[in-house]
Design a protein around this motif. Structure first.
Motif, mmCIF file in Angstrom:
data_model
loop_
_atom_site.group_PDB
_atom_site.id
_atom_site.type_symbol
_atom_site.label_atom_id
_atom_site.label_comp_id
_atom_site.label_asym_id
_atom_site.label_seq_id
_atom_site.Cartn_x
_atom_site.Cartn_y
_atom_site.Cartn_z
ATOM 1 N N MET A 27 -32.922 -50.783 -40.587
ATOM 2 C CA MET A 27 -32.628 -52.282 -41.016
ATOM 3 C C MET A 27 -30.968 -52.401 -40.915
ATOM 4 N N THR A 28 -30.097 -51.310 -40.924
ATOM 5 C CA THR A 28 -28.341 -51.450 -40.677
ATOM 6 C C THR A 28 -28.313 -51.702 -39.105
ATOM 7 N N VAL A 29 -29.085 -51.000 -38.116
ATOM 8 C CA VAL A 29 -29.078 -51.017 -36.711
ATOM 9 C C VAL A 29 -29.181 -52.794 -36.514
ATOM 10 N N ILE A 56 -26.782 -55.355 -34.884
ATOM 11 C CA ILE A 56 -26.851 -56.176 -33.500
ATOM 12 C C ILE A 56 -26.908 -57.779 -33.848
ATOM 13 N N ALA A 57 -27.439 -58.201 -34.914
ATOM 14 C CA ALA A 57 -27.307 -59.616 -35.172
ATOM 15 C C ALA A 57 -25.768 -60.022 -35.345
ATOM 16 N N ARG A 58 -24.996 -58.952 -36.159
ATOM 17 C CA ARG A 58 -23.644 -59.508 -36.198
ATOM 18 C C ARG A 58 -22.663 -59.363 -34.950
ATOM 19 N N GLN A 59 -23.145 -58.551 -34.167
ATOM 20 C CA GLN A 59 -22.662 -58.634 -32.802
ATOM 21 C C GLN A 59 -22.681 -59.829 -31.868
ATOM 22 N N GLU A 60 -23.997 -60.294 -32.157
ATOM 23 C CA GLU A 60 -24.260 -61.603 -31.247
ATOM 24 C C GLU A 60 -23.631 -62.643 -31.873
ATOM 25 N N TRP A 61 -23.307 -62.778 -33.274
ATOM 26 C CA TRP A 61 -22.668 -64.041 -33.742
ATOM 27 C C TRP A 61 -21.114 -63.804 -33.246
ATOM 28 N N ARG A 62 -20.448 -62.571 -33.252
ATOM 29 C CA ARG A 62 -19.220 -62.358 -32.706
ATOM 30 C C ARG A 62 -19.239 -63.036 -31.443
ATOM 31 N N PHE A 95 -34.911 -55.986 -30.182
ATOM 32 C CA PHE A 95 -35.522 -57.333 -30.346
ATOM 33 C C PHE A 95 -35.281 -58.029 -31.647
ATOM 34 N N MET A 96 -35.429 -57.341 -32.905
ATOM 35 C CA MET A 96 -35.339 -57.841 -34.103
ATOM 36 C C MET A 96 -33.863 -58.290 -34.207
ATOM 37 N N GLY A 97 -33.224 -57.488 -33.985
ATOM 38 C CA GLY A 97 -31.527 -57.830 -33.953
ATOM 39 C C GLY A 97 -31.422 -59.055 -33.391
ATOM 40 N N LYS A 98 -31.659 -59.292 -32.041
ATOM 41 C CA LYS A 98 -31.383 -60.435 -31.404
ATOM 42 C C LYS A 98 -32.286 -61.573 -32.009
ATOM 43 N N PHE A 99 -33.482 -61.372 -32.284
ATOM 44 C CA PHE A 99 -34.098 -62.333 -33.091
ATOM 45 C C PHE A 99 -33.566 -62.875 -34.494
ATOM 46 N N LEU A 100 -33.040 -62.061 -35.305
ATOM 47 C CA LEU A 100 -32.428 -62.292 -36.542
ATOM 48 C C LEU A 100 -31.287 -63.009 -36.356
ATOM 49 N N ALA A 101 -30.377 -62.793 -35.261
ATOM 50 C CA ALA A 101 -29.406 -63.454 -34.945
ATOM 51 C C ALA A 101 -29.623 -65.064 -34.687
ATOM 52 N N LEU A 102 -30.763 -65.388 -33.749
ATOM 53 C CA LEU A 102 -31.173 -66.781 -33.464
ATOM 54 C C LEU A 102 -31.702 -67.223 -34.463
ATOM 55 N N ALA A 103 -32.473 -66.548 -35.711
ATOM 56 C CA ALA A 103 -33.206 -66.982 -36.711
ATOM 57 C C ALA A 103 -31.911 -67.424 -37.739
ATOM 58 N N TYR A 120 -41.145 -73.540 -36.915
ATOM 59 C CA TYR A 120 -41.055 -73.934 -35.565
ATOM 60 C C TYR A 120 -39.891 -73.320 -34.567
ATOM 61 N N LEU A 121 -38.793 -73.374 -35.392
ATOM 62 C CA LEU A 121 -37.396 -72.938 -34.742
ATOM 63 C C LEU A 121 -37.617 -71.360 -34.687
ATOM 64 N N LEU A 122 -38.391 -70.639 -35.438
ATOM 65 C CA LEU A 122 -38.398 -69.294 -35.280
ATOM 66 C C LEU A 122 -39.539 -69.052 -34.110
ATOM 67 N N VAL A 123 -40.287 -69.849 -33.862
ATOM 68 C CA VAL A 123 -41.186 -69.727 -32.724
ATOM 69 C C VAL A 123 -40.129 -69.753 -31.468
ATOM 70 N N TRP A 124 -39.208 -70.688 -31.512
ATOM 71 C CA TRP A 124 -38.461 -70.812 -30.271
ATOM 72 C C TRP A 124 -37.454 -69.450 -30.079
ATOM 73 N N CYS A 125 -36.957 -69.091 -31.276
ATOM 74 C CA CYS A 125 -36.111 -67.810 -31.510
ATOM 75 C C CYS A 125 -36.933 -66.670 -30.908
ATOM 76 N N ALA A 126 -38.091 -66.591 -31.172
ATOM 77 C CA ALA A 126 -38.875 -65.473 -30.588
ATOM 78 C C ALA A 126 -39.364 -65.609 -28.994
ATOM 79 N N LEU A 127 -39.639 -66.817 -28.572
ATOM 80 C CA LEU A 127 -39.843 -67.345 -27.261
ATOM 81 C C LEU A 127 -38.561 -66.649 -26.412
ATOM 82 N N ILE A 128 -37.289 -67.058 -26.732
ATOM 83 C CA ILE A 128 -36.274 -66.801 -25.936
ATOM 84 C C ILE A 128 -35.921 -65.299 -25.987
#
Length: 478
Positions: free
Chosen positions: A1-3, A7-13, A173-181, A218-226
């Motif tokens: 979970m830390t990883v 990854i999500a924090r790095q996307e936001w940066r 994948f989950m880190g990138k998905f979490l950032a978009l979510a 609905y927005l999570l569907v787009w996050c997963a697709l992206i």
């Protein structure tokens, strides 16, 4: 979970360092805020205005002076459909179906005064609303910011070190998905505020929660697709092109195809065709204004036999009123048959279009949004039925006053002179037959049941795309 969180924090940066990303987020946020404020103000104003107009219409009807009862049948009455609280988010069919119906004897008028003030407030975006922004514009922001989440790692040669350090493709994948979510969650804040306002002014909390969760899915569907497309595409240009094409297909092409195919498979006759056919049937019922019409010969004979008299003048009731009441009942039965056929066709068209939610999440969320907001076709049909009940009740109530209160002799001689016209009037107390009209949204359980299918479509889309993302990213290579 830390990883995953790292990854999500790095996307936001990376987003916060990019002027283009900040500008895009600020622009979409401004559009959401402005649209929410304008739509909330407009719908609140419309709600207050229509409730006031309903009260005025009822007061005006009841304050009419003594008149011949059939004049009041034609004087008529207005009923208004006040927008439900959650129309703050999604006005639905309100702006195209009309908000008011003029009720009068012998006719079922169509709704009128479709709301066009949105076009004045918002320029050419006549149908713009928070629902429109979340369904069409927010996905474009997610695409613009997220199309390179995986491709960037590959192009910058950082994907191989990440995998070498033990970061699994699924965690990536989950880190990138979490950032978009999380970005989607931030953009949903105005929607949450609108639903809270709607609940505060009378809507059910379950509907507000359901609507928010529906848009979140609905927005999570787009996050997963992206994330999936970004993981598959060899470069950012291709990822962006594919995602934009999917957006065009889901948001523009498939909805148009759904409407066109529904119209082709469940065609509804034009109003002109229906009116011609209905008027032909109406002529066979007889003219309710003409008590001598042959269609009422049997009715006259039955009444004469029932009261054991020779002439209609000797009846203890007004034969002209009986003819009007009988004619209205037969005519209403016929008109309701035509109305039911039209509504059945419209429901078939709507159901056909809604099934396209299995191939387009945009259709699924728009359907669920209208159902939960109480601004769907079913609500409009209920408004038509309830308005017709009011029309029939007050018209038949006036016809009953015509029967009981006005003598046949005074009635047929009402045009001889001023005194005869005065005797053919009845007391305004008889106008109390008008029922108070107050249109409210369907109960929450009925709306939730209608929204269950499109919400299921969204849930299935989300499960499939998240599962596909894990499958693709588990095999991702530098």
């Amino acid at each position: 979970m830390t990883v995953i969180l790292a990854i999500a924090r790095q996307e936001w940066r990376l987003w916060l360092r990019s002027r283009v990303a900040i500008l895009a987020m600020a622009l979409v946020s401004l559009i959401i805020a402005a649209t929410s404020l304008l739509n909330a103000h407009r719908m609140a104003d419309e709600r207050e205005h229509r409730i006031h107009q309903q009260a005025v219409a009822e007061q005006t009807f009841l304050e009419q002076p003594d008149r011949h009862p059939h004049r009041m049948v034609h004087y008529g009455h207005y009923v208004f459909r006040a927008p439900p609280p959650l129309s703050l988010v999604d006005p639905g069919v309100d702006s195209v179906t009309g908000q008011s119906i003029f009720l009068e004897g012998h006719r079922q008028n169509t709704p009128m005064f479709a709301d066009v003030r949105a076009s004045a407030n918002l320029g050419s975006f006549q149908s713009i609303s928070p629902a429109f922004v979340y369904q069409l514009l927010v996905p474009l922001l997610l695409i613009s910011l997220g199309h390179g989440v995986f491709v960037r790692e590959r192009e910058s040669k950082t994907l191989a070190p990440l995998l070498a350090q033990g970061v699994s493709g699924s965690s990536l994948f989950m880190g990138k998905f979490l950032a978009l979510a999380s970005l989607s969650g931030t953009l949903l804040i105005p929607l949450v505020i609108l639903t809270v306002i709607a609940i505060a002014i009378g809507d059910h909390a379950l509907m507000g929660v359901g609507l928010t969760l529906g848009y979140a899915m609905y927005l999570l569907v787009w996050c997963a697709l992206i994330c999936v497309i970004s993981a598959i595409a060899p470069n950012r240009g291709l990822a962006l092109g594919v995602l934009v094409f999917i957006w065009l297909a889901w948001a523009l092409i498939l909805p148009r195809l759904a409407i066109a195919s529904a119209g082709a498979m469940h065609s509804v006759p034009s109003k002109l065709e229906t009116d011609f056919q209905m008027y032909a049937d109406i002529r066979e019922l007889g003219d309710g204004h003409n008590a001598s019409d042959p269609a009422f010969t049997q009715l006259r004979a039955n009444l004469l036999a029932q009261y054991d008299v020779e002439r209609v003048e000797d009846l203890p009731i007004n034969f002209r009123g009986v003819v009007a009441q009988t004619s209205e009942a037969d005519l209403t039965t016929l008109m309701n048959e035509y109305a039911d056929r039209r509504m059945t066709k419209e429901r078939s068209q709507s159901s056909h279009s809604n099934r396209f939610g299995w191939v387009s999440p945009v259709i699924a969320i728009s359907t669920a949004s209208r159902h939960l907001s109480g601004t769907d076709l079913a609500t409009h049909h209920r408004f038509l039925r309830e308005a017709e009940d009011v029309r029939f009740d007050f018209v038949q109530g006036l016809n009953q006053s015509h029967i009981d209160t006005l003598s046949y002799t005074d009635d047929i001689n009402r045009n001889r002179n001023a005194e005869a016209a005065r005797r053919a009037r009845i007391s305004a107390e008889n106008w109390e037959v008008l029922d108070r009209f107050e249109f409210t949204p369907d109960p929450s359980d009925a709306r939730a049941q209608r929204a269950l299918s499109p919400l299921t479509q969204l849930a299935l889309w989300l499960i499939i795309l998240v599962g596909l993302g894990h499958l693709v990213c588990a095999r991702v290579k530098p």
